[in-house]
Design a protein around this motif. Structure first.
Motif: not given
Ligand SMILES: Cc1ncc(COP(=O)(O)O)c(C=O)c1O
Length: 479
Positions: A447-451, A67-68, A41-44, A57-58
């Protein structure tokens, strides 16, 4: 326990019994209980035991918006209700046709440049990054043989580069660890020094940064070496015909961020020598490094552009290779001349993937999303600065929303950890215990943050990385 909970728990056992994981020493894998991801869910991400993790790492550099995501989920569901997949051999389909138009529009270089740049006009769909690069290399190969038969196709690419694991894509790469075993089945591609500033043999100042302690300025020796290779090949009457690169950041080489100006200089140089430019944006595409297309950062439009990973927002496997009218035209002719591009995959132009990609592009283009990515970049930069205090960290390099944190045994001499010590693997294992998931590339933590990541989540990722490094490598470094 509910049936679905039991199924999730059994998955760990079944996995260890049957599944062979990519880039994984399975002897080590089967000794530990794997994390089984059951929900996102999201970045989790959540495992089958209900533990929560930040996806740092996306999901191996694929996920863009989280996600979702309701917009992408809805697009896939709507497409599912219509049709999931039909063949692209002999048939067109609605989402893939619209996606082609969107991608052509997205990848047009709008920036004014000193020299005329080719225009990307055609798209060939495939399944993943490796196949997108296979398509690029085969198209160049045939185009070259048809347009200039007197000069045999010949590729030049960068040291440590990685373009995928199929044999052609592997041939274009030069990763000693990944490719050595397959040396005898790869075709010959020459390599040239990559702009890895942290380990530059010429000097230790990035050309785009003035470091007061370092007096010697970069003379672009790495670009000079490319020029030398081009000249030597020409002298031997065996000129190169294509240069292959990952623009702005070399991912699997260890998130090597190229210095500002390298791409523009190199593109001008190779074009001046008559080469075509193949840009592998499998990782950098769709805003990772800033603009939607990383090449555009330096006013470069390649002759071939490979896109994958984030194309569907990271939801479904799908890829695209874009090229010019000239390349397309060299495959035209009467049927009996057999100039057809004899290449394709069963899932080419998959309808579900195309629908997901259209939704993802719509999200990417929203002005608020662009502004948010800019803010995220600045928070990311601030958070990363806190890592410099650790003696176990030699380099922290970032381009947009991609960062590589290089672990070293001795920050003064830049002595690396021997790979056998598994410094990166141990740090990531500890990081997972602390609720953050990523994978190392040797001694480099990605490290690759999800937006959609929030600032507190971003700070948690970086803070936990510092804790993990201190815990795991406390006694390993020379202070
Ligand atoms: C730059 C680049 N090219 C190609 C690939 C291969 O992509 P795939 O794993 O989807 O085949 C990767 C994968 O990490 C990559 O980073």
């Amino acid at each position: 326990m509910s049936g679905s909970k039991r199924r999730s728990r059994n998955a760990a056992q079944l996995d260890r019994r049957y599944v062979w994981h990519p880039f994984t020493q399975m002897q080590d894998w089967v000794r530990e209980k794997p994390i089984v991801i059951a929900k996102g869910q999201g970045a989790l991400l959540y495992d089958s035991e209900g533990r929560e993790y930040l996806d740092a790492n996306a999901s191996i550099w694929t996920n863009l918006h989280g996600h979702a995501h309701p917009v992408i989920d809805r697009a896939i569901r709507n497409q599912l209700a219509a049709v999931s997949h039909t063949s692209a051999l002999g048939l067109a389909n609605v989402p893939a046709s619209h996606l082609a138009a969107e991608l052509i529009s997205l990848t047009q270089l709008r920036k004014k440049t000193a020299s005329p740049q080719p225009r990307l006009k055609k798209i060939f769909y495939s399944d993943d990054g490796s196949t997108a690069m296979e398509v690029a290399l085969k198209l160049h190969f045939e185009h070259q043989r048809r347009s200039r038969p007197e000069i045999a196709p010949r590729f030049l690419s960068l040291e440590n580069s990685y373009h995928g694991d199929t044999v052609g894509a592997m041939s274009l790469g030069h990763s000693p660890l990944f490719h050595q075993a397959f040396k005898s089945i790869r075709f010959r591609v020459d390599r040239v020094m990559a702009p890895y500033c942290y380990r530059c043999p010429y000097n230790r100042a990035r050309p785009d940064r003035t470091d007061a302690r370092l007096t010697r300025r970069c003379q672009w020796e790495c670009v000079g070496l490319i020029e030398k290779s081009l000249g030597q090949a020409r002298k031997k009457n065996r000129p190169y015909t294509a240069f292959v690169t990952e623009p702005i950041v070399q991912g699997a080489a260890g998130m090597i961020v190229h210095p500002e100006g390298w791409l523009a200089r190199t593109a001008a140089l190779v074009r001046g020598h008559g080469l075509q430019l193949i840009a592998d944006e499998v990782m950098t595409g769709f805003g990772r490094t800033g603009p939607p297309i990383a090449c555009h950062q330096e006013g470069v439009q390649p002759d071939f552009l490979a896109l994958a990973k984030g194309l569907t927002g990271g939801y479904l496997p799908m890829a695209a290779t874009l090229t010019t009218q000239a390349v397309f035209d060299s495959f035209l002719g009467p049927y009996e001349d057999f100039r057809t591009f004899f290449h394709g995959h069963s899932f080419t132009a998959n309808q579900l993937g195309s629908a997901a990609a259209l939704a993802s592009l719509e999200l990417l283009r929203r002005p608020a999303a662009t502004a948010r990515r800019r803010r995220l970049e600045s928070w990311f930069d601030q958070a990363l600065q806190t890592l410099w205090r650790l003696p176990q960290i030699g380099d922290v390099r970032r381009a947009g929303l991609v960062a590589g944190v290089e672990l070293v045994k001795n920050w003064r001499t830049r002595e690396p950890f021997p790979l056998s010590e598994q410094a990166g693997i141990r740090v990531c294992r500890e990081l997972a215990r602390r609720g953050v998931l990523t994978r190392p590339i040797g001694n480099v933590i990605v490290l690759m943050p999800i937006y959609c990541l929030t600032r507190p989540q971003l700070n948690t990722i970086v803070g936990r990385l510092a804790e993990a490094v201190e815990t795991v490598l406390e006694s390993d470094v020379r202070q």
